[in-house]
Structure formats: structure tokens, C-alpha cells
Design a protein around this motif. Structure first.
Motif, mmCIF file in Angstrom:
data_model
loop_
_atom_site.group_PDB
_atom_site.id
_atom_site.type_symbol
_atom_site.label_atom_id
_atom_site.label_comp_id
_atom_site.label_asym_id
_atom_site.label_seq_id
_atom_site.Cartn_x
_atom_site.Cartn_y
_atom_site.Cartn_z
ATOM 1 N N LEU A 5 -12.894 -25.465 29.215
ATOM 2 C CA LEU A 5 -12.662 -24.186 28.551
ATOM 3 C C LEU A 5 -12.122 -24.412 27.142
ATOM 4 N N SER A 6 -12.578 -23.607 26.214
ATOM 5 C CA SER A 6 -12.122 -23.731 24.832
ATOM 6 C C SER A 6 -10.701 -23.180 24.712
ATOM 7 N N PRO A 7 -9.980 -23.629 23.710
ATOM 8 C CA PRO A 7 -8.613 -23.112 23.504
ATOM 9 C C PRO A 7 -8.601 -21.592 23.308
ATOM 10 N N GLU A 11 -6.550 -18.894 25.552
ATOM 11 C CA GLU A 11 -5.631 -17.949 24.924
ATOM 12 C C GLU A 11 -6.023 -16.510 25.251
ATOM 13 N N ARG A 12 -7.321 -16.220 25.241
ATOM 14 C CA ARG A 12 -7.793 -14.872 25.548
ATOM 15 C C ARG A 12 -7.408 -14.465 26.974
ATOM 16 N N SER A 13 -7.526 -15.386 27.920
ATOM 17 C CA SER A 13 -7.163 -15.047 29.300
ATOM 18 C C SER A 13 -5.658 -14.805 29.438
ATOM 19 N N LYS A 14 -4.847 -15.549 28.679
ATOM 20 C CA LYS A 14 -3.399 -15.318 28.688
ATOM 21 C C LYS A 14 -3.074 -13.949 28.104
ATOM 22 N N ILE A 15 -3.747 -13.603 27.007
ATOM 23 C CA ILE A 15 -3.515 -12.305 26.373
ATOM 24 C C ILE A 15 -3.934 -11.176 27.307
ATOM 25 N N GLN A 16 -5.074 -11.319 27.963
ATOM 26 C CA GLN A 16 -5.547 -10.284 28.877
ATOM 27 C C GLN A 16 -4.583 -10.080 30.035
ATOM 28 N N ALA A 17 -4.036 -11.165 30.564
ATOM 29 C CA ALA A 17 -3.064 -11.052 31.651
ATOM 30 C C ALA A 17 -1.800 -10.339 31.158
ATOM 31 N N ALA A 18 -1.359 -10.669 29.944
ATOM 32 C CA ALA A 18 -0.175 -10.026 29.384
ATOM 33 C C ALA A 18 -0.435 -8.540 29.144
ATOM 34 N N ILE A 19 -1.627 -8.196 28.675
ATOM 35 C CA ILE A 19 -1.974 -6.793 28.435
ATOM 36 C C ILE A 19 -1.920 -6.014 29.741
ATOM 37 N N ARG A 20 -2.507 -6.565 30.786
ATOM 38 C CA ARG A 20 -2.480 -5.886 32.091
ATOM 39 C C ARG A 20 -1.050 -5.668 32.564
ATOM 40 N N ARG A 21 -0.223 -6.703 32.413
ATOM 41 C CA ARG A 21 1.174 -6.622 32.853
ATOM 42 C C ARG A 21 1.937 -5.565 32.048
#
Length: 53
Positions: A5-7, A11-21
Motif C-alpha cells: 500500500l502506498s503511504p 494516510e487516507r484510511s487513517k483519515i477516513q477512520a478518524a472522520i467516522r469517529r
């Protein structure tokens, strides 16, 4: 064989998880400007347009 996976993807998956939270913690009341403020407060460096899509 799969590529790593690219950096940016990571990062996008971390941001998406934070947005959901953030959205769920706000009882689904926060819109994009408030979510963006919370992301910045949590240390994410991104523009509102980057994650809004």
C-alpha cells in the motif's frame, strides 16, 4: 503478487477512520468544516477538499 500500500493510501484510511469517529462522537451533527477542525486538532495535515470526496 500484490503491491504494498502506498503511504497516501495508508494516510487516507487513517483519515477516513478518524472522520467516522468524529462524526459518530458528534452524534452525526458535525459537518465538513467542524470535522476538518477536529482533524487538524488531532494532528492530521490535510485540506478539507482532500478528504471530502
Amino acid at each position: 503478487m500484490k503491491r504494498a500500500l502506498s503511504p497516501r493510501t495508508i494516510e487516507r484510511s487513517k483519515i477516513q477512520a478518524a472522520i467516522r469517529r468524529i462524526f459518530e462522537d458528534s452524534r452525526r451533527n458535525y459537518g465538513s468544516p467542524r470535522i476538518h477542525k477536529e482533524l487538524v486538532k488531532q494532528g492530521f495535515q490535510c485540506s478539507e477538499t482532500r478528504w471530502k470526496d
